[in-house]
Design a protein around this motif. Structure first.
Motif, PDB file in Angstrom:
ATOM      1  N   LEU A 143       0.705  51.750  49.039  1.00 19.73           N
ATOM      2  CA  LEU A 143       1.027  50.357  49.364  1.00 19.73           C
ATOM      3  C   LEU A 143       1.853  50.269  50.645  1.00 19.73           C
ATOM      4  CD1 LEU A 143       1.932  48.918  45.826  1.00 19.73           C
ATOM      5  CD2 LEU A 143      -0.200  48.643  47.102  1.00 19.73           C
ATOM      6  N   LYS A 144       2.817  51.177  50.797  1.00 23.17           N
ATOM      7  CA  LYS A 144       3.646  51.161  51.991  1.00 23.17           C
ATOM      8  C   LYS A 144       2.833  51.483  53.237  1.00 23.17           C
ATOM      9  CE  LYS A 144       7.744  53.278  54.080  1.00 23.17           C
ATOM     10  NZ  LYS A 144       8.818  54.285  53.929  1.00 23.17           N
ATOM     11  N   ALA A 145       1.838  52.325  53.096  1.00 26.00           N
ATOM     12  CA  ALA A 145       1.074  52.769  54.263  1.00 26.00           C
ATOM     13  C   ALA A 145       0.025  51.765  54.716  1.00 26.00           C
ATOM     14  CB  ALA A 145       0.410  54.117  53.961  1.00 26.00           C
ATOM     15  N   GLU A 146      -0.565  51.011  53.748  1.00 27.59           N
ATOM     16  CA  GLU A 146      -1.760  50.268  54.151  1.00 27.59           C
ATOM     17  C   GLU A 146      -1.933  48.889  53.529  1.00 27.59           C
ATOM     18  OE1 GLU A 146      -5.058  52.051  51.065  1.00 27.59           O
ATOM     19  OE2 GLU A 146      -4.472  53.347  52.741  1.00 27.59           O
ATOM     20  N   TRP A 147      -1.024  48.427  52.714  1.00 29.98           N
ATOM     21  CA  TRP A 147      -1.295  47.168  52.019  1.00 29.98           C
ATOM     22  C   TRP A 147      -0.160  46.163  52.217  1.00 29.98           C
ATOM     23  CZ3 TRP A 147      -5.932  46.138  49.936  1.00 29.98           C
ATOM     24  CH2 TRP A 147      -6.084  44.945  49.226  1.00 29.98           C
ATOM     25  N   ALA A 148      -0.434  45.120  52.969  1.00 27.82           N
ATOM     26  CA  ALA A 148       0.515  44.014  53.094  1.00 27.82           C
ATOM     27  C   ALA A 148       0.536  43.250  51.763  1.00 27.82           C
ATOM     28  CB  ALA A 148       0.072  43.088  54.233  1.00 27.82           C
ATOM     29  N   PRO A 149       1.680  42.774  51.324  1.00 31.03           N
ATOM     30  CA  PRO A 149       2.945  42.589  52.054  1.00 31.03           C
ATOM     31  C   PRO A 149       3.928  43.747  51.895  1.00 31.03           C
ATOM     32  CG  PRO A 149       3.071  41.506  49.948  1.00 31.03           C
ATOM     33  CD  PRO A 149       1.715  42.139  50.001  1.00 31.03           C
ATOM     34  N   THR A 190       9.877  49.286  51.886  1.00 32.93           N
ATOM     35  CA  THR A 190      10.689  49.871  50.815  1.00 32.93           C
ATOM     36  C   THR A 190      11.500  48.815  50.092  1.00 32.93           C
ATOM     37  OG1 THR A 190      10.838  51.942  52.082  1.00 32.93           O
ATOM     38  CG2 THR A 190      12.394  51.633  50.278  1.00 32.93           C
ATOM     39  N   ALA A 191      12.063  47.860  50.852  1.00 34.63           N
ATOM     40  CA  ALA A 191      12.861  46.797  50.240  1.00 34.63           C
ATOM     41  C   ALA A 191      12.005  45.941  49.312  1.00 34.63           C
ATOM     42  CB  ALA A 191      13.495  45.924  51.326  1.00 34.63           C
ATOM     43  N   ARG A 192      10.800  45.617  49.739  1.00 38.62           N
ATOM     44  CA  ARG A 192       9.942  44.769  48.905  1.00 38.62           C
ATOM     45  C   ARG A 192       9.446  45.506  47.664  1.00 38.62           C
ATOM     46  NH1 ARG A 192       6.438  40.109  51.838  1.00 38.62           N
ATOM     47  NH2 ARG A 192       8.264  38.950  52.565  1.00 38.62           N
ATOM     48  N   LEU A 193       9.187  46.783  47.798  1.00 39.77           N
ATOM     49  CA  LEU A 193       8.822  47.566  46.620  1.00 39.77           C
ATOM     50  C   LEU A 193       9.987  47.609  45.624  1.00 39.77           C
ATOM     51  CD1 LEU A 193       6.933  50.512  48.352  1.00 39.77           C
ATOM     52  CD2 LEU A 193       5.924  48.771  46.866  1.00 39.77           C
ATOM     53  N   GLY A 194      11.189  47.714  46.158  1.00 36.89           N
ATOM     54  CA  GLY A 194      12.372  47.670  45.289  1.00 36.89           C
ATOM     55  C   GLY A 194      12.550  46.313  44.626  1.00 36.89           C
ATOM     56  N   GLU A 195      12.215  45.247  45.328  1.00 39.23           N
ATOM     57  CA  GLU A 195      12.320  43.905  44.747  1.00 39.23           C
ATOM     58  C   GLU A 195      11.319  43.714  43.613  1.00 39.23           C
ATOM     59  OE1 GLU A 195      11.748  41.447  48.131  1.00 39.23           O
ATOM     60  OE2 GLU A 195      13.726  41.868  48.982  1.00 39.23           O
ATOM     61  N   ILE A 196      10.157  44.333  43.739  1.00 35.91           N
ATOM     62  CA  ILE A 196       9.170  44.284  42.661  1.00 35.91           C
ATOM     63  C   ILE A 196       9.733  44.940  41.399  1.00 35.91           C
ATOM     64  CG2 ILE A 196       6.967  45.248  41.893  1.00 35.91           C
ATOM     65  CD1 ILE A 196       6.497  42.894  43.576  1.00 35.91           C
ATOM     66  N   ASP A 197      10.346  46.105  41.574  1.00 41.77           N
ATOM     67  CA  ASP A 197      10.952  46.796  40.442  1.00 41.77           C
ATOM     68  C   ASP A 197      12.094  45.981  39.846  1.00 41.77           C
ATOM     69  OD1 ASP A 197       9.213  48.884  40.889  1.00 41.77           O
ATOM     70  OD2 ASP A 197      10.667  50.075  42.017  1.00 41.77           O
TER      71      ASP A 197
END
Length: 448
Positions: A63-69, A76-83
């Motif tokens: 997701l970090k490499a190829e998938w917006a948003p 990394t911050a947005r992935l953390g917000e999902i968690d």
């Protein structure tokens, strides 16, 4: 209470799958068989819950490499917000789920939670095929998933507590509680195995898995011994001393003659009499086969071919297992079980200390659950970076240790009868291990 009304209430409480097997195949299970089925079903159920939580940790690198948003500088911050969104809703909903679970049918409650959770796990993965790049979509899906996932833990713990007493529970719970690690392992392996075909598959398959397990729960999970025609654990604990004094388990004969001189006196007595009953199921023709028995002549649920085995169970050293084969006829004014409130729960000795202990252990466990594959993926081990698939597979070793450690801790706590000391020793032992992993985990794959 009339025997036909007792039987009717049992039939109504039976899961449809158990009722079908009993009526069509003539199955009459012993207490040990019911207990085994409860352990297996709840184990699978919560393992599937955890398996459905793992995909997000496996696909973070992709997701970090190829998938917006989730790509770019804020990835990394947005992935953390999902968690954070998932865990925040999950923790808050857990409180309400516990209260609600005390007041509803746990089998239905758990089924709804599992099917709902599976639906939204799969929905997250559908964003891959639907080409959705809205952060709000993924955030909302994770929050609703957290709501459904909160039904899992209170439900399975309540069901297992209904069936097992306090003695020797450490080893049982140690083995059973490995469902968390087993689920994490299965979820990681499934998500990593299909990642190469598109990250959506890493969510879709675990989502289908937990939904199917929910159907299994609906069909076969027996919530409590009363639902199968046995005495409850609470009845056993409340009357243990009286039963020991009467020496019922030791084979005392003519126990009914001490309380009831005739059938008419038995039915007309206003007192709350305790008797021994073989609460068998209705036969295939629907006939009531309940009868009062002498424990020395008891023929249990398995028929003639299992009579020897069930007789041994009735006279076993562990009177808790034996007492579950017995139930009592009480007056119609029996008291109902009341749920414990939030403040009352905190006043129970040991609850606060164990809750704080669990809080800090879960802090580490969930950090590893959601971020260990991502950490391994972005940390050079022996000078090389692993692929997302290999990083996910390597991260499962943490949960392999969790399985072994849980069983070992349960066994030790039973032998020493010192559960608090066992917990403290294991928790403090984890501290130097974490430090060593941080300092030297990148030396080689073997050391890591």
């Amino acid at each position: 209470m009339r025997m036909d009304s007792v039987e009717e209430s049992i039939v109504r409480a039976e899961p449809p799958g158990v009722r079908f097997l009993r009526r069509s195949k003539g199955f009459n299970l012993s207490i040990r068989a019911y207990r085994t089925s409860v352990l297996i079903i709840t184990f699978i159920a919560y393992a599937c819950f955890h398996a459905s939580r793992k995909p997000i940790s496996i696909v973070k690198g992709v997701l970090k490499a190829e998938w917006a948003p989730f790509s770019g500088e804020t990835a990394t911050a947005r992935l953390g917000e999902i968690d954070l969104a998932f865990l925040l809703v999950y923790s808050l909903a857990m409180y309400f789920a516990g209260h609600l679970g005390d007041r509803v049918n746990l089998r239905i409650f758990l089924t709804i939670g599992m099917i709902g959770s599976g639906t939204f796990v799969a929905l997250f993965g559908m964003g891959y095929w639907w080409n959705i790049h809205s952060f709000i979509f993924y955030l909302s899906v994770q929050m609703v998933q957290g709501l459904f996932q909160a039904t899992g833990w209170p439900s399975v713990v309540a069901v297992v507590s209904n069936w097992f007493g306090k003695r020797k529970r450490g080893l049982i719970m140690g083995v059973w509680n490995s469902h968390t690690s087993v689920g994490n392992i299965c979820g990681s392996l499934i998500a990593a195995a299909v990642l190469q075909y598109g990250w959506g598959w890493s969510f879709l398959l675990p989502g289908i898995l937990v939904a199917m397990a929910g159907i299994m729960v609906f069909l076969f999970l027996v919530v409590s011994p009363e639902d199968a025609g046995f005495a409850s654990i609470d009845d056993i604990d409340n009357r243990r001393m009286r039963i020991e004094d009467q020496n019922l388990i030791g084979g005392q004969k003519n126990v009914l003659s001490n309380q009831v001189s005739s059938p008419s006196e038995f039915h007309s007595s206003p007192e709350n009499l305790t008797v021994l009953i073989e609460l068998s199921k209705v036969d295939s023709c629907g006939n009531d086969v309940n009868r009062v028995i002498d424990p020395s002549k008891a023929e249990p649920h398995g028929g003639d071919q299992n009579a020897k085995l069930d007789r041994e169970e009735l006279l076993a050293d562990d009177e808790e297992d034996s007492l579950l084969q017995l139930t009592r006829i009480a007056s119609t004014e029996s008291s109902a079980t009341t749920a414990v409130g939030f403040l009352e729960a905190w006043m129970i000795p040991g609850v606060a200390s164990y809750a704080l202990c669990l809080f800090f252990s879960k802090l580490v466990a969930y950090t590893f659950l959601y971020w260990l594959p991502f950490y391994i993926r972005h940390t050079a081990i022996a000078g090389e970076y692993l692929s997302d698939k290999n990083a996910g597979n390597l991260s499962t070793l943490f949960d392999v240790g969790g399985v072994l450690g849980g069983i070992l801790a349960g066994h030790i706590s039973d032998r020493l009868e010192a559960r608090a000391i066992t917990s403290v020793v294991f928790l403090y032992s984890a501290i130097p291990i974490l430090i060593l992993y941080r300092m030297y985990g990148d030396i080689s794959i073997s050391f890591s």
